[in-house]
Design a protein around this motif. Structure first.
Motif, PDB file in Angstrom:
ATOM      1  N   ALA A  59       0.842  -1.206   0.000  1.00  0.00           N
ATOM      2  CA  ALA A  59       0.000   0.000   0.000  1.00  0.00           C
ATOM      3  C   ALA A  59       0.871   1.248   0.000  1.00  0.00           C
ATOM      4  N   LEU A  60       1.908   1.242   0.813  1.00  0.00           N
ATOM      5  CA  LEU A  60       2.815   2.401   0.847  1.00  0.00           C
ATOM      6  C   LEU A  60       3.518   2.578  -0.497  1.00  0.00           C
ATOM      7  N   ARG A  61       3.860   1.481  -1.144  1.00  0.00           N
ATOM      8  CA  ARG A  61       4.555   1.567  -2.443  1.00  0.00           C
ATOM      9  C   ARG A  61       3.596   1.971  -3.548  1.00  0.00           C
ATOM     10  N   ARG A  62       2.409   1.370  -3.590  1.00  0.00           N
ATOM     11  CA  ARG A  62       1.427   1.680  -4.646  1.00  0.00           C
ATOM     12  C   ARG A  62       1.028   3.139  -4.624  1.00  0.00           C
ATOM     13  N   LEU A  63       0.756   3.650  -3.412  1.00  0.00           N
ATOM     14  CA  LEU A  63       0.287   5.027  -3.281  1.00  0.00           C
ATOM     15  C   LEU A  63       1.441   6.019  -3.296  1.00  0.00           C
ATOM     16  N   ASP A  64       2.630   5.533  -2.946  1.00  0.00           N
ATOM     17  CA  ASP A  64       3.870   6.304  -3.014  1.00  0.00           C
ATOM     18  C   ASP A  64       3.773   7.642  -2.275  1.00  0.00           C
ATOM     19  N   ARG A  65       3.199   7.574  -1.076  1.00  0.00           N
ATOM     20  CA  ARG A  65       3.121   8.755  -0.205  1.00  0.00           C
ATOM     21  C   ARG A  65       2.977   8.284   1.229  1.00  0.00           C
ATOM     22  N   THR A  70      -4.527   4.641  10.184  1.00  0.00           N
ATOM     23  CA  THR A  70      -5.931   4.472   9.788  1.00  0.00           C
ATOM     24  C   THR A  70      -6.054   4.288   8.285  1.00  0.00           C
ATOM     25  N   GLN A  71      -5.319   5.085   7.524  1.00  0.00           N
ATOM     26  CA  GLN A  71      -5.345   4.943   6.068  1.00  0.00           C
ATOM     27  C   GLN A  71      -4.770   3.587   5.649  1.00  0.00           C
ATOM     28  N   LEU A  72      -3.712   3.157   6.333  1.00  0.00           N
ATOM     29  CA  LEU A  72      -3.126   1.850   6.018  1.00  0.00           C
ATOM     30  C   LEU A  72      -4.093   0.715   6.324  1.00  0.00           C
ATOM     31  N   ALA A  73      -4.837   0.840   7.402  1.00  0.00           N
ATOM     32  CA  ALA A  73      -5.834  -0.179   7.731  1.00  0.00           C
ATOM     33  C   ALA A  73      -6.865  -0.282   6.615  1.00  0.00           C
ATOM     34  N   ARG A  74      -7.302   0.853   6.121  1.00  0.00           N
ATOM     35  CA  ARG A  74      -8.282   0.872   5.032  1.00  0.00           C
ATOM     36  C   ARG A  74      -7.687   0.270   3.757  1.00  0.00           C
ATOM     37  N   GLU A  75      -6.464   0.624   3.441  1.00  0.00           N
ATOM     38  CA  GLU A  75      -5.812   0.158   2.212  1.00  0.00           C
ATOM     39  C   GLU A  75      -5.424  -1.321   2.267  1.00  0.00           C
ATOM     40  N   SER A  76      -5.191  -1.842   3.461  1.00  0.00           N
ATOM     41  CA  SER A  76      -4.738  -3.230   3.583  1.00  0.00           C
ATOM     42  C   SER A  76      -5.840  -4.152   4.099  1.00  0.00           C
ATOM     43  N   PHE A  77      -7.050  -3.628   4.252  1.00  0.00           N
ATOM     44  CA  PHE A  77      -8.211  -4.420   4.674  1.00  0.00           C
ATOM     45  C   PHE A  77      -7.979  -5.097   6.019  1.00  0.00           C
ATOM     46  N   ALA A  78      -7.318  -4.400   6.932  1.00  0.00           N
ATOM     47  CA  ALA A  78      -7.006  -4.971   8.243  1.00  0.00           C
ATOM     48  C   ALA A  78      -7.556  -4.065   9.340  1.00  0.00           C
ATOM     49  N   SER A  79      -7.641  -4.613  10.526  1.00  0.00           N
ATOM     50  CA  SER A  79      -8.074  -3.806  11.668  1.00  0.00           C
ATOM     51  C   SER A  79      -6.943  -2.887  12.099  1.00  0.00           C
ATOM     52  N   GLY A  80      -7.299  -1.842  12.804  1.00  0.00           N
ATOM     53  CA  GLY A  80      -6.295  -0.914  13.314  1.00  0.00           C
ATOM     54  C   GLY A  80      -5.293  -1.599  14.215  1.00  0.00           C
ATOM     55  N   ALA A  81      -5.773  -2.514  15.069  1.00  0.00           N
ATOM     56  CA  ALA A  81      -4.874  -3.228  15.979  1.00  0.00           C
ATOM     57  C   ALA A  81      -3.893  -4.099  15.210  1.00  0.00           C
ATOM     58  N   ALA A  82      -4.387  -4.771  14.167  1.00  0.00           N
ATOM     59  CA  ALA A  82      -3.506  -5.626  13.357  1.00  0.00           C
ATOM     60  C   ALA A  82      -2.455  -4.789  12.645  1.00  0.00           C
ATOM     61  N   VAL A  83      -2.853  -3.636  12.129  1.00  0.00           N
ATOM     62  CA  VAL A  83      -1.913  -2.756  11.436  1.00  0.00           C
ATOM     63  C   VAL A  83      -0.855  -2.261  12.411  1.00  0.00           C
ATOM     64  N   THR A  84      -1.267  -1.878  13.610  1.00  0.00           N
ATOM     65  CA  THR A  84      -0.317  -1.393  14.619  1.00  0.00           C
ATOM     66  C   THR A  84       0.742  -2.457  14.916  1.00  0.00           C
ATOM     67  N   LYS A  85       0.309  -3.685  15.096  1.00  0.00           N
ATOM     68  CA  LYS A  85       1.240  -4.786  15.374  1.00  0.00           C
ATOM     69  C   LYS A  85       2.202  -4.991  14.205  1.00  0.00           C
ATOM     70  N   ARG A  86       1.663  -5.026  12.996  1.00  0.00           N
ATOM     71  CA  ARG A  86       2.500  -5.247  11.813  1.00  0.00           C
ATOM     72  C   ARG A  86       3.472  -4.092  11.600  1.00  0.00           C
ATOM     73  N   LEU A  87       3.001  -2.874  11.829  1.00  0.00           N
ATOM     74  CA  LEU A  87       3.876  -1.714  11.656  1.00  0.00           C
ATOM     75  C   LEU A  87       5.062  -1.763  12.606  1.00  0.00           C
ATOM     76  N   ARG A  88       4.802  -2.183  13.825  1.00  0.00           N
ATOM     77  CA  ARG A  88       5.892  -2.285  14.806  1.00  0.00           C
ATOM     78  C   ARG A  88       6.982  -3.229  14.293  1.00  0.00           C
ATOM     79  N   LEU A  89       6.571  -4.377  13.758  1.00  0.00           N
ATOM     80  CA  LEU A  89       7.527  -5.342  13.223  1.00  0.00           C
ATOM     81  C   LEU A  89       8.256  -4.792  12.001  1.00  0.00           C
ATOM     82  N   LEU A  90       7.528  -4.118  11.131  1.00  0.00           N
ATOM     83  CA  LEU A  90       8.137  -3.565   9.918  1.00  0.00           C
ATOM     84  C   LEU A  90       9.094  -2.420  10.244  1.00  0.00           C
TER      85      LEU A  90
END
Length: 166
Positions: A59-65, A70-90
């Motif tokens: 999503a970050l690469r496709r949108l290139d911004r 919250t926007q990442l959750a919408r773009e990746s079809f995931a819950s906010g909590a799941a995105v937060t966990k994944r972002l920490r790892l990334l």
């Protein structure tokens, strides 16, 4: 050749003659396909990523911004909590960077790092080639019909289930 779900459908028909097994025929096959796909090593597995983590990077690469969580959750079809966990790892892997908003310190803006961009750019073609190989048993016309049918199912489910999940 008969698939494994056909045997299950026959068993249900013997146990409950006249039972409409149409939903089992469809959803059983979707679930079986999903299970098999999750067991299949792919370029992401070899890169130490899950599909869900790649969805965020993608999503970050496709949108290139920059995007907020919250926007990442919408773009990746995931819950906010799941995105937060994944972002920490990334972030720990140095693939995503975080910038605090100048006006509202509670808001984070996320972007791919140079390593993250290099990883996505190196994986996307390999991933598409891998996925194409998985679908090689279907003709182009069958792929088009399947994609259209799944799109119809997805729209239907998002209209019913998605509206209840909010």
């Amino acid at each position: 050749m008969e698939d494994v779900v056909a045997g299950v459908l026959r068993q249900w028909e013997r146990a409950y003659p006249g039972l409409d097994t149409g939903p089992i025929a469809v959803l059983g096959r979707i679930n079986r396909c999903a299970a098999l796909l999750q067991q299949t090593p792919d370029p992401l597995t070899r890169a130490g990523l899950t599909r869900a983590e790649f969805d965020i990077l993608g999503a970050l690469r496709r949108l290139d911004r920059e995007l907020t969580p919250t926007q990442l959750a919408r773009e990746s079809f995931a819950s906010g909590a799941a995105v937060t966990k994944r972002l920490r790892l990334l972030e720990e892997r140095g693939l995503v960077s975080r910038r605090t908003d100048d006006r509202d310190r509670r808001v984070a803006h996320l972007a791919l790092t140079e390593d993250g961009r290099t990883l996505v750019d190196g994986l996307i073609q390999e991933l598409v080639t891998h996925d194409r190989a998985l679908l090689a048993g279907l003709t182009p016309a069958e792929l088009d019909r399947l994609a259209e049918a799944l799109s119809g199912l997805l729209n239907s489910l998002e209209g019913t289930i998605g509206s209840t999940l909010g």
